[in-house]
Scaffold this motif. Structure first.
Motif, PDB file in Angstrom:
ATOM      1  N   GLY A  71     -73.382  47.134  22.252  1.00 33.51           N
ATOM      2  CA  GLY A  71     -72.988  47.806  23.805  1.00 33.51           C
ATOM      3  C   GLY A  71     -72.207  48.772  23.102  1.00 33.51           C
ATOM      4  N   PHE A  72     -71.497  49.723  24.252  1.00 36.61           N
ATOM      5  CA  PHE A  72     -70.789  50.815  23.614  1.00 36.61           C
ATOM      6  C   PHE A  72     -69.060  50.312  24.379  1.00 36.61           C
ATOM      7  CE2 PHE A  72     -71.955  51.470  27.549  1.00 36.61           C
ATOM      8  CZ  PHE A  72     -71.470  52.480  27.771  1.00 36.61           C
ATOM      9  N   GLY A  73     -67.961  51.215  24.197  1.00 39.13           N
ATOM     10  CA  GLY A  73     -66.688  51.279  24.380  1.00 39.13           C
ATOM     11  C   GLY A  73     -65.950  49.868  24.974  1.00 39.13           C
ATOM     12  N   ALA A  74     -66.034  49.228  24.023  1.00 44.07           N
ATOM     13  CA  ALA A  74     -65.463  47.815  24.404  1.00 44.07           C
ATOM     14  C   ALA A  74     -64.264  47.272  24.330  1.00 44.07           C
ATOM     15  CB  ALA A  74     -65.889  46.443  23.655  1.00 44.07           C
ATOM     16  N   GLN A  75     -63.797  48.483  23.939  1.00 36.74           N
ATOM     17  CA  GLN A  75     -62.277  48.628  23.798  1.00 36.74           C
ATOM     18  C   GLN A  75     -61.806  49.306  24.724  1.00 36.74           C
ATOM     19  OE1 GLN A  75     -64.262  50.617  21.842  1.00 36.74           O
ATOM     20  NE2 GLN A  75     -63.828  52.465  21.978  1.00 36.74           N
TER      21      GLN A  75
ATOM     22  N   THR B  28     -69.035  58.219  20.564  1.00 34.97           N
ATOM     23  CA  THR B  28     -67.654  58.766  20.203  1.00 34.97           C
ATOM     24  C   THR B  28     -66.869  59.443  20.868  1.00 34.97           C
ATOM     25  OG1 THR B  28     -68.666  60.433  20.957  1.00 34.97           O
ATOM     26  CG2 THR B  28     -68.988  59.630  18.535  1.00 34.97           C
ATOM     27  N   ARG B  29     -67.892  59.378  23.093  1.00 36.61           N
ATOM     28  CA  ARG B  29     -67.471  59.744  23.747  1.00 36.61           C
ATOM     29  C   ARG B  29     -67.125  58.440  25.181  1.00 36.61           C
ATOM     30  NH1 ARG B  29     -67.578  65.645  25.887  1.00 36.61           N
ATOM     31  NH2 ARG B  29     -65.743  65.018  27.651  1.00 36.61           N
ATOM     32  N   SER B  30     -67.019  57.259  24.731  1.00 36.76           N
ATOM     33  CA  SER B  30     -67.583  55.975  25.478  1.00 36.76           C
ATOM     34  C   SER B  30     -66.265  56.189  26.337  1.00 36.76           C
ATOM     35  CB  SER B  30     -68.113  54.607  24.906  1.00 36.76           C
ATOM     36  OG  SER B  30     -66.373  54.830  24.346  1.00 36.76           O
ATOM     37  N   ARG B  31     -65.344  56.032  26.507  1.00 34.13           N
ATOM     38  CA  ARG B  31     -64.138  56.326  27.642  1.00 34.13           C
ATOM     39  C   ARG B  31     -64.103  57.538  28.593  1.00 34.13           C
ATOM     40  NH1 ARG B  31     -59.964  53.106  27.628  1.00 34.13           N
ATOM     41  NH2 ARG B  31     -58.053  53.997  29.534  1.00 34.13           N
ATOM     42  N   ASP B  32     -64.542  58.756  27.915  1.00 35.28           N
ATOM     43  CA  ASP B  32     -65.145  59.649  28.796  1.00 35.28           C
ATOM     44  C   ASP B  32     -65.742  58.814  29.999  1.00 35.28           C
ATOM     45  OD1 ASP B  32     -63.185  61.132  27.799  1.00 35.28           O
ATOM     46  OD2 ASP B  32     -64.079  62.056  26.074  1.00 35.28           O
ATOM     47  N   ILE B  33     -67.421  58.803  29.297  1.00 37.43           N
ATOM     48  CA  ILE B  33     -68.370  58.614  30.032  1.00 37.43           C
ATOM     49  C   ILE B  33     -67.433  57.651  31.479  1.00 37.43           C
ATOM     50  CG2 ILE B  33     -70.461  57.847  29.823  1.00 37.43           C
ATOM     51  CD1 ILE B  33     -70.539  58.820  27.384  1.00 37.43           C
ATOM     52  N   LEU B  34     -67.533  56.384  30.571  1.00 42.92           N
ATOM     53  CA  LEU B  34     -67.303  55.145  31.612  1.00 42.92           C
ATOM     54  C   LEU B  34     -65.859  55.665  32.530  1.00 42.92           C
ATOM     55  CD1 LEU B  34     -67.297  52.028  28.804  1.00 42.92           C
ATOM     56  CD2 LEU B  34     -68.472  52.904  30.649  1.00 42.92           C
ATOM     57  N   THR B  35     -65.273  56.665  32.199  1.00 45.72           N
ATOM     58  CA  THR B  35     -63.772  56.410  33.107  1.00 45.72           C
ATOM     59  C   THR B  35     -64.500  57.447  33.649  1.00 45.72           C
ATOM     60  OG1 THR B  35     -61.791  56.651  31.550  1.00 45.72           O
ATOM     61  CG2 THR B  35     -61.636  58.004  33.238  1.00 45.72           C
TER      62      THR B  35
ATOM     63  N   TRP C 270     -78.861  38.753  28.579  1.00 49.28           N
ATOM     64  CA  TRP C 270     -77.901  39.696  28.442  1.00 49.28           C
ATOM     65  C   TRP C 270     -76.875  39.837  27.800  1.00 49.28           C
ATOM     66  CZ3 TRP C 270     -78.471  37.561  33.350  1.00 49.28           C
ATOM     67  CH2 TRP C 270     -77.560  36.751  33.413  1.00 49.28           C
ATOM     68  N   SER C 271     -75.849  40.404  27.407  1.00 52.90           N
ATOM     69  CA  SER C 271     -75.304  40.759  26.315  1.00 52.90           C
ATOM     70  C   SER C 271     -73.827  41.211  27.302  1.00 52.90           C
ATOM     71  CB  SER C 271     -74.857  40.960  25.180  1.00 52.90           C
ATOM     72  OG  SER C 271     -75.811  40.855  24.809  1.00 52.90           O
ATOM     73  N   GLU C 272     -72.811  40.855  27.589  1.00 49.07           N
ATOM     74  CA  GLU C 272     -71.480  41.139  28.102  1.00 49.07           C
ATOM     75  C   GLU C 272     -70.269  41.145  27.558  1.00 49.07           C
ATOM     76  OE1 GLU C 272     -70.332  38.450  31.263  1.00 49.07           O
ATOM     77  OE2 GLU C 272     -72.483  38.334  31.943  1.00 49.07           O
ATOM     78  N   TRP C 273     -69.843  42.301  27.816  1.00 51.79           N
ATOM     79  CA  TRP C 273     -68.141  42.623  27.601  1.00 51.79           C
ATOM     80  C   TRP C 273     -67.441  42.815  28.121  1.00 51.79           C
ATOM     81  CZ3 TRP C 273     -72.613  44.361  25.568  1.00 51.79           C
ATOM     82  CH2 TRP C 273     -72.655  44.122  23.887  1.00 51.79           C
ATOM     83  N   GLY C 274     -66.481  42.765  28.118  1.00 49.04           N
ATOM     84  CA  GLY C 274     -65.235  43.157  29.382  1.00 49.04           C
ATOM     85  C   GLY C 274     -64.622  42.459  29.865  1.00 49.04           C
TER      86      GLY C 274
END
Length: 294
Positions: free
Chosen positions: A48-52, A277-284, A24-28
């Motif tokens: 991935g997505f939402g790394a920021q 495009t809406r990664s922050r909303d999805i993760l939040t 697997w790959s990791e971010w965060g």
């Protein structure tokens, strides 16, 4: 748009009890709340997505290479159920708590399978593939998709053998671009994002096409998980401008009606690339379910 994807911060692997390697790959943050990411068709976990957004939200994204894709060894009889068994080993081996999951496109049934076995506290299904043989969905399918499903149902072994000889990462990329609407093509055709997506496909096919085609057979067949019995929260995210023929043809409406605990969002301005495009909303929203736990 070029800041929507970044290379993995870490790449890891483990040996499963049967000797196979799961990668697997990791971010965060390494100590963040784990989010298991089930990528789309034929993709490794490299994209991935939402790394920021992950550090602010206290999340860690683990994008898993499904068996036979990327750096994960093939499973000789891979099913959605064997995927659950592999993921359970990953969770137990690394003592992961309060696990969340995201399924994108063809990754959706894999995320549903985890939720069906209560391995995760909540899931987000983003531009997700539907259970395409469901009686409410079959009449809505594009003829090409309906034909593939009929071929799988008639002789899955023959389908797998023939399709494995034809499928390539370049062909799948052309198919994705060809099915995409204007808003998605603007993102997918951008240099940084396009290269990242194509690298995930090249890695996904690095062992050949068999891993991808086995996923097709499994996800185009009846799913072992009964959606009506999933009790964990499920967020459904779709873009109203999504023109892909392999995502949910009614933008998740039937899925929402089948799930006891679903939230359903259709963004009329977004396409299938809503994951980025809406990664922050999805993760939040996904993280909010952990915040509510006692």
């Amino acid at each position: 748009m070029n800041n929507l994807v970044t290379p993995p911060q870490r790449r890891a692997r483990m040996q499963l009890q049967d000797g196979r390697i799961l990668a697997w790959s990791e971010w965060g943050d390494v100590d963040g709340v784990p989010v298991l990411f089930c990528p789309g068709a034929g993709m490794s976990g490299w994209l991935g997505f939402g790394a920021q957004d992950l550090p602010d939200l206290g999340l860690k994204l683990l994008a898993i290479d499904r068996p036979g894709l990327g750096l994960s060894d093939a499973h000789p009889h891979k099913t959605l159920s064997s995927w659950v068994d592999d993921t359970r080993e990953l969770i137990q081996c690394h003592n992961l708590d309060n696990v969340l999951a995201v399924g994108f496109s063809q990754g959706a049934p894999f995320a549903f399978a985890l939720a069906g076995e209560s391995l995760v506290k909540a899931i987000a299904i983003v531009s997700g593939q539907d259970e395409l043989i469901h009686p409410h969905i079959k009449p809505l399918l594009h003829p090409d998709v309906a034909g593939m499903i009929a071929a799988v149902q008639q002789d899955p072994v023959e389908f797998e053998q023939q399709f494995s000889q034809m499928a390539t990462p370049e062909g799948l990329w052309r198919l994705i671009i060809g099915m995409s609407g204007e808003c998605d093509r603007r993102l997918y055709d951008s240099e940084t994002f396009g290269k990242a997506y194509q690298q995930a496909l090249q890695e996904g096919f690095s062992q050949g096409a068999q891993g991808y085609v086995r996923d097709l057979v499994n996800t185009f067949s009846s799913w072992p998980v009964k959606l009506e019995n999933i009790t964990v929260p499920v967020d459904l995210w779709y873009g109203g401008a999504d023109t892909s023929t392999v995502h949910s043809p009614d933008f998740g409406a039937t899925l929402a009606s089948r799930l006891p605990n679903a939230s359903h969002t259709v963004d009329p301005e977004a396409g299938g690339s809503i994951l980025w495009t809406r990664s922050r909303d999805i993760l939040t929203k996904l993280k909010s379910y952990i915040n509510k736990l006692p």
